[in-house]
Design a protein around this motif. Sequence first.
Motif, mmCIF file in Angstrom:
data_model
loop_
_atom_site.group_PDB
_atom_site.id
_atom_site.type_symbol
_atom_site.label_atom_id
_atom_site.label_comp_id
_atom_site.label_asym_id
_atom_site.label_seq_id
_atom_site.Cartn_x
_atom_site.Cartn_y
_atom_site.Cartn_z
ATOM 1 N N ILE A 32 0.309 -1.503 0.034
ATOM 2 C CA ILE A 32 -0.615 0.222 0.150
ATOM 3 C C ILE A 32 0.688 1.178 0.238
ATOM 4 O O ILE A 32 2.005 1.333 0.275
ATOM 5 N N VAL A 33 0.725 2.191 -0.222
ATOM 6 C CA VAL A 33 1.160 3.847 -0.608
ATOM 7 C C VAL A 33 0.117 4.984 -0.413
ATOM 8 O O VAL A 33 -1.344 4.523 -0.363
ATOM 9 N N ASP A 34 0.660 5.807 -0.407
ATOM 10 C CA ASP A 34 -0.431 6.791 0.619
ATOM 11 C C ASP A 34 0.401 8.014 -0.410
ATOM 12 O O ASP A 34 -0.257 9.080 -0.496
ATOM 13 N N GLY A 35 0.997 8.262 -1.109
ATOM 14 C CA GLY A 35 1.931 8.935 -1.350
ATOM 15 C C GLY A 35 2.707 9.983 -0.977
ATOM 16 O O GLY A 35 3.326 10.798 -1.082
ATOM 17 N N LYS A 36 2.417 9.594 0.855
ATOM 18 C CA LYS A 36 2.801 11.251 1.798
ATOM 19 C C LYS A 36 4.681 10.290 2.383
ATOM 20 O O LYS A 36 5.514 10.282 2.139
ATOM 21 N N LEU A 37 3.633 9.971 3.968
ATOM 22 C CA LEU A 37 4.754 8.408 3.867
ATOM 23 C C LEU A 37 5.091 7.429 3.190
ATOM 24 O O LEU A 37 6.351 6.592 3.565
ATOM 25 N N ARG A 38 4.251 7.072 2.798
ATOM 26 C CA ARG A 38 4.598 5.261 1.821
ATOM 27 C C ARG A 38 4.364 6.368 0.657
ATOM 28 O O ARG A 38 3.887 5.882 0.085
ATOM 29 N N GLY A 39 5.745 6.186 0.338
ATOM 30 C CA GLY A 39 5.319 7.032 -1.231
ATOM 31 C C GLY A 39 5.366 5.389 -2.691
ATOM 32 O O GLY A 39 5.614 4.229 -1.014
ATOM 33 N N VAL A 40 5.843 5.677 -3.275
ATOM 34 C CA VAL A 40 5.795 4.373 -4.397
ATOM 35 C C VAL A 40 7.614 3.786 -4.167
ATOM 36 O O VAL A 40 7.349 2.496 -4.401
ATOM 37 N N GLU A 41 8.268 4.647 -3.951
ATOM 38 C CA GLU A 41 9.614 3.998 -3.939
ATOM 39 C C GLU A 41 10.049 3.478 -2.749
ATOM 40 O O GLU A 41 10.565 2.430 -2.637
ATOM 41 N N ARG A 42 8.863 3.045 -1.332
ATOM 42 C CA ARG A 42 8.722 2.474 -0.278
ATOM 43 C C ARG A 42 7.102 2.382 -0.182
ATOM 44 O O ARG A 42 7.032 2.234 1.645
ATOM 45 N N PRO A 43 6.663 1.560 -0.727
ATOM 46 C CA PRO A 43 5.147 0.641 -0.207
ATOM 47 C C PRO A 43 5.378 -0.507 0.809
ATOM 48 O O PRO A 43 6.724 -0.722 1.460
ATOM 49 N N LYS A 44 4.621 -0.362 1.479
ATOM 50 C CA LYS A 44 3.881 -1.040 2.526
ATOM 51 C C LYS A 44 3.956 -2.409 2.597
ATOM 52 O O LYS A 44 2.409 -2.514 2.092
ATOM 53 N N LEU A 45 3.607 -3.546 3.115
ATOM 54 C CA LEU A 45 3.548 -4.233 2.973
ATOM 55 C C LEU A 45 2.773 -4.522 4.275
ATOM 56 O O LEU A 45 3.087 -4.420 5.411
ATOM 57 N N LYS A 46 1.650 -5.087 4.057
ATOM 58 C CA LYS A 46 0.370 -5.107 5.227
ATOM 59 C C LYS A 46 -0.360 -6.294 4.818
ATOM 60 O O LYS A 46 -0.909 -6.570 3.843
ATOM 61 N N LYS A 47 -1.451 -6.819 6.075
ATOM 62 C CA LYS A 47 -1.742 -7.973 5.650
ATOM 63 C C LYS A 47 -3.418 -7.689 5.842
ATOM 64 O O LYS A 47 -3.794 -6.228 5.541
ATOM 65 N N ILE A 48 -4.366 -7.944 4.510
ATOM 66 C CA ILE A 48 -5.250 -8.089 4.855
ATOM 67 C C ILE A 48 -6.187 -7.577 5.636
ATOM 68 O O ILE A 48 -7.340 -6.809 6.078
ATOM 69 N N LYS A 49 -6.257 -8.286 6.730
ATOM 70 C CA LYS A 49 -6.894 -8.276 7.622
ATOM 71 C C LYS A 49 -6.641 -6.821 8.854
ATOM 72 O O LYS A 49 -7.488 -7.116 9.582
ATOM 73 N N HIS A 50 -6.335 -6.117 7.685
ATOM 74 C CA HIS A 50 -5.936 -5.252 9.129
ATOM 75 C C HIS A 50 -6.203 -3.792 7.923
ATOM 76 O O HIS A 50 -5.838 -2.634 8.467
ATOM 77 N N LEU A 51 -6.657 -4.280 7.000
ATOM 78 C CA LEU A 51 -7.368 -3.637 6.486
ATOM 79 C C LEU A 51 -8.765 -2.642 6.268
ATOM 80 O O LEU A 51 -9.560 -4.153 6.238
ATOM 81 N N MET A 52 -9.170 -1.839 6.200
ATOM 82 C CA MET A 52 -10.720 -1.629 6.111
ATOM 83 C C MET A 52 -10.825 -1.433 4.363
ATOM 84 O O MET A 52 -10.007 -0.201 3.636
ATOM 85 N N VAL A 53 -11.588 -2.504 3.176
ATOM 86 C CA VAL A 53 -11.516 -1.361 1.650
ATOM 87 C C VAL A 53 -12.669 -0.936 1.795
ATOM 88 O O VAL A 53 -13.608 -1.739 2.667
#
Length: 93
Positions: free
Chosen positions: A38-59
């Motif tokens: 996942i990326v947000d363009g601020k803390l997590r940009g396209v150069e450093r995306p965050k690996l996240k489990k789907i169960k920890h996300l609200m879709v």
Amino acid sequence: MELTTDMTVGQVVKSKSGRDKGRIFLVYKIVDDKMVLIVDGKLRGVERPKLKKIKHLMVYKDIIKNIVDDSIPASMNNAMIRECLRPYNTKDV
């Protein structure tokens, strides 16, 4: 939803746990059936995306229209991602 089968690249998600709890992100890449980048363009940009489990996300049902063919185009940069996610960050969802 515990699997990524119902998710697509460009889908809007919100973190339910971790340091980034409450932050809005965009699905950058689907890694396997339980993990996404996942990326947000601020803390997590396209150069450093965050690996996240789907169960920890609200879709959210929303998919950013700038994303096509299940991949983020090379022209998609952090500023464009922030602009796409701006309406979601102003809402109290």
